[in-house]
Design a protein around this motif. Structure first.
Motif, short mmCIF file in Angstrom:
data_model
loop_
_atom_site.label_atom_id
_atom_site.label_comp_id
_atom_site.label_asym_id
_atom_site.label_seq_id
_atom_site.Cartn_x
_atom_site.Cartn_y
_atom_site.Cartn_z
N ARG A 57 0.80 -1.22 0.00
CA ARG A 57 0.00 0.00 0.00
C ARG A 57 0.84 1.27 0.00
O ARG A 57 0.35 2.33 -0.35
CB ARG A 57 -0.96 -0.01 1.18
N LYS A 58 2.10 1.18 0.41
CA LYS A 58 2.92 2.39 0.46
C LYS A 58 3.82 2.57 -0.75
O LYS A 58 4.43 3.61 -0.92
CB LYS A 58 3.83 2.33 1.70
N ILE A 59 3.92 1.57 -1.60
CA ILE A 59 4.96 1.62 -2.63
C ILE A 59 4.42 2.05 -4.00
O ILE A 59 4.78 3.11 -4.50
CB ILE A 59 5.67 0.25 -2.75
N LEU A 217 9.68 15.40 6.03
CA LEU A 217 8.64 14.46 6.44
C LEU A 217 8.13 13.71 5.21
O LEU A 217 7.86 14.32 4.18
CB LEU A 217 7.50 15.22 7.11
N CYS A 218 8.05 12.39 5.32
CA CYS A 218 7.58 11.56 4.20
C CYS A 218 6.25 12.12 3.67
O CYS A 218 5.25 12.15 4.41
CB CYS A 218 7.40 10.12 4.66
N PRO A 219 6.23 12.56 2.42
CA PRO A 219 5.01 13.22 1.90
C PRO A 219 3.79 12.30 1.85
O PRO A 219 2.67 12.79 1.88
CB PRO A 219 5.42 13.66 0.49
N ALA A 220 4.01 10.98 1.81
CA ALA A 220 2.86 10.07 1.79
C ALA A 220 2.15 10.09 3.15
O ALA A 220 0.97 9.76 3.23
CB ALA A 220 3.30 8.66 1.45
N GLN A 221 2.87 10.49 4.19
CA GLN A 221 2.26 10.51 5.52
C GLN A 221 1.50 11.82 5.79
O GLN A 221 0.76 11.92 6.76
CB GLN A 221 3.32 10.32 6.61
N CYS A 227 1.94 7.61 -2.77
CA CYS A 227 2.80 6.48 -2.41
C CYS A 227 4.19 6.75 -2.98
O CYS A 227 4.42 7.78 -3.61
CB CYS A 227 2.22 5.17 -2.96
N CYS A 228 5.12 5.84 -2.77
CA CYS A 228 6.49 6.06 -3.22
C CYS A 228 6.57 6.30 -4.74
O CYS A 228 7.35 7.11 -5.21
CB CYS A 228 7.37 4.87 -2.84
N ALA A 229 5.74 5.58 -5.49
CA ALA A 229 5.78 5.70 -6.96
C ALA A 229 5.49 7.12 -7.42
O ALA A 229 6.03 7.58 -8.43
CB ALA A 229 4.78 4.72 -7.57
N THR A 230 4.62 7.83 -6.69
CA THR A 230 4.27 9.20 -7.09
C THR A 230 5.11 10.23 -6.36
O THR A 230 4.99 11.42 -6.62
CB THR A 230 2.77 9.48 -6.78
N CYS A 231 5.96 9.78 -5.43
CA CYS A 231 6.77 10.69 -4.60
C CYS A 231 8.21 10.78 -5.11
O CYS A 231 8.68 11.85 -5.47
CB CYS A 231 6.74 10.22 -3.16
N ALA A 232 8.89 9.64 -5.10
CA ALA A 232 10.26 9.53 -5.64
C ALA A 232 11.32 10.20 -4.77
O ALA A 232 12.50 10.20 -5.13
CB ALA A 232 10.34 10.07 -7.07
N LEU A 233 10.92 10.77 -3.64
CA LEU A 233 11.88 11.50 -2.81
C LEU A 233 13.04 10.61 -2.35
O LEU A 233 14.20 11.03 -2.34
CB LEU A 233 11.15 12.09 -1.60
N CYS A 234 12.72 9.39 -1.94
CA CYS A 234 13.74 8.52 -1.36
C CYS A 234 14.92 8.29 -2.30
O CYS A 234 16.04 8.14 -1.84
CB CYS A 234 13.14 7.18 -0.94
N TRP A 235 14.67 8.20 -3.59
CA TRP A 235 15.78 7.93 -4.49
C TRP A 235 16.26 9.19 -5.21
O TRP A 235 17.33 9.21 -5.79
CB TRP A 235 15.48 6.82 -5.49
N ALA A 242 11.97 11.88 7.61
CA ALA A 242 11.32 11.57 8.89
C ALA A 242 9.99 10.87 8.63
O ALA A 242 9.29 11.18 7.66
CB ALA A 242 11.08 12.86 9.69
N PHE A 243 9.67 9.93 9.49
CA PHE A 243 8.40 9.20 9.41
C PHE A 243 7.69 9.35 10.75
O PHE A 243 8.30 9.17 11.80
CB PHE A 243 8.64 7.71 9.14
N ARG A 244 6.40 9.66 10.68
CA ARG A 244 5.63 9.70 11.92
C ARG A 244 5.39 8.29 12.42
O ARG A 244 5.12 7.38 11.64
CB ARG A 244 4.30 10.40 11.69
S1 SF4 Z 1 9.61 7.71 -1.62
FE1 SF4 Z 1 10.29 7.90 0.55
S2 SF4 Z 1 9.52 9.91 1.19
FE2 SF4 Z 1 8.38 9.34 -0.68
S3 SF4 Z 1 6.50 8.28 -0.01
FE3 SF4 Z 1 8.08 6.70 -0.29
S4 SF4 Z 1 9.04 6.47 1.76
FE4 SF4 Z 1 7.93 8.43 1.77
#
Ligand code: SF4
Length: 246
Positions: A57-59, A217-221, A227-235, A242-244
């Motif tokens: 659900r998060k990816i 702060l993780c934008p999905a939170q 989710c990560c696919a629409t965020c891409a911040l991590c890579w 930061a994660f709550r």
């Molecule tokens: S890519 Fe990283 S910051 Fe973005 S939603 Fe996923 S875990 Fe959170």
């Protein structure tokens, strides 16, 4: 705002700080394993050890943002606590306590053999690039296992990793994990050290309402992304995240 959830099968649960916490009287806390032992599978018991990001659900299934748009995302889930350092700050509060349905793959030589086969097949199928999220649950359980990923990064230019480790960066396993980015670059091995104090390459858990001035702060939170696919911040970013607390 309404989110498009077609990228993953399960909606993102917003953190509320009330996730299940187990204490030293709990058998799994003491033994160092999951509280859901029936959800641990040998690699030979599952069709694939690497799952589509769609199943998490998060990816999310594939990258929707930036130069990696279109790359598929896969995940690896190991057994929480059993593959993790005892020093993990989230030992009793592991997110896995709330993930009864997750399919955990038992770690060891059988896992490494299955991963190698699957990674070579994925590299043939996705020569432009693909991402593997390490580890939805669990961790780098030995320096040899981290070295396996180093060897895969060297052998498969299409392979890109992102994820987190609770290993101490100064420990033998932590040093082997840090080598991934040192040898192949952050763009290929974006593995953050959980709980580390730095402004870069770390991940930290904060309580609801708290802020970490040295981390994003993780934008999905926050609901800013799906989710990560629409965020891409991590890579894309080297900034700490930061994660709550769930
Ligand atoms: S890519 Fe990283 S910051 Fe973005 S939603 Fe996923 S875990 Fe959170």
């Amino acid at each position: 705002m309404k989110h498009d959830t077609s990228l993953r099968r399960f909606a993102t649960a917003m953190p509320h700080g009330r996730g299940m916490v187990i204490g030293p009287l709990n058998q799994s806390f003491r033994a160092g394993n999951t509280i859901f032992p029936s959800r641990v599978f040998a690699p030979s018991e599952v069709r694939r050890v690497l799952k589509d990001g769609h199943q998490s659900r998060k990816i999310g299934r594939d990258v929707r943002k930036g130069p990696r748009r279109g790359w598929p995302i896969f995940t690896l889930t190991l057994e929480e606590r059993a593959s993790c350092p005892r020093s993990c700050a989230q030992w009793g509060a592991c997110y896995g306590n709330n993930m009864q349905a997750a399919e955990r793959i038992a770690h060891g030589p059988e896992l490494i053999a299955a991963l190698e086969d699957e990674l070579f097949a994925l590299a043939r199928k996705h020569p432009a690039g693909f991402l593997v999220r390490l580890h939805v649950l669990g961790d780098f359980y030995s320096a040899e296992y981290a070295g396996f990923w180093n060897r895969m990064l060297a052998s498969l230019p299409a392979l890109h990793l992102f994820g987190f480790t609770a290993q101490d960066p100064a420990s033998p396993i932590g040093r082997a994990v840090a080598r991934l980015a040192l040898d192949h670059g952050w763009a290929r091995a974006a593995i953050r050290f959980s709980g580390a104090p730095h402004e870069l390459h770390a991940a930290r858990v904060i309580d609801p309402g708290d802020i970490d001035p040295d981390a994003v702060l993780c934008p999905a939170q926050t609901g800013a992304t799906d989710c990560c696919a629409t965020c891409a911040l991590c890579w894309h970013s080297e900034r700490s995240i930061a994660f709550r607390r769930h």
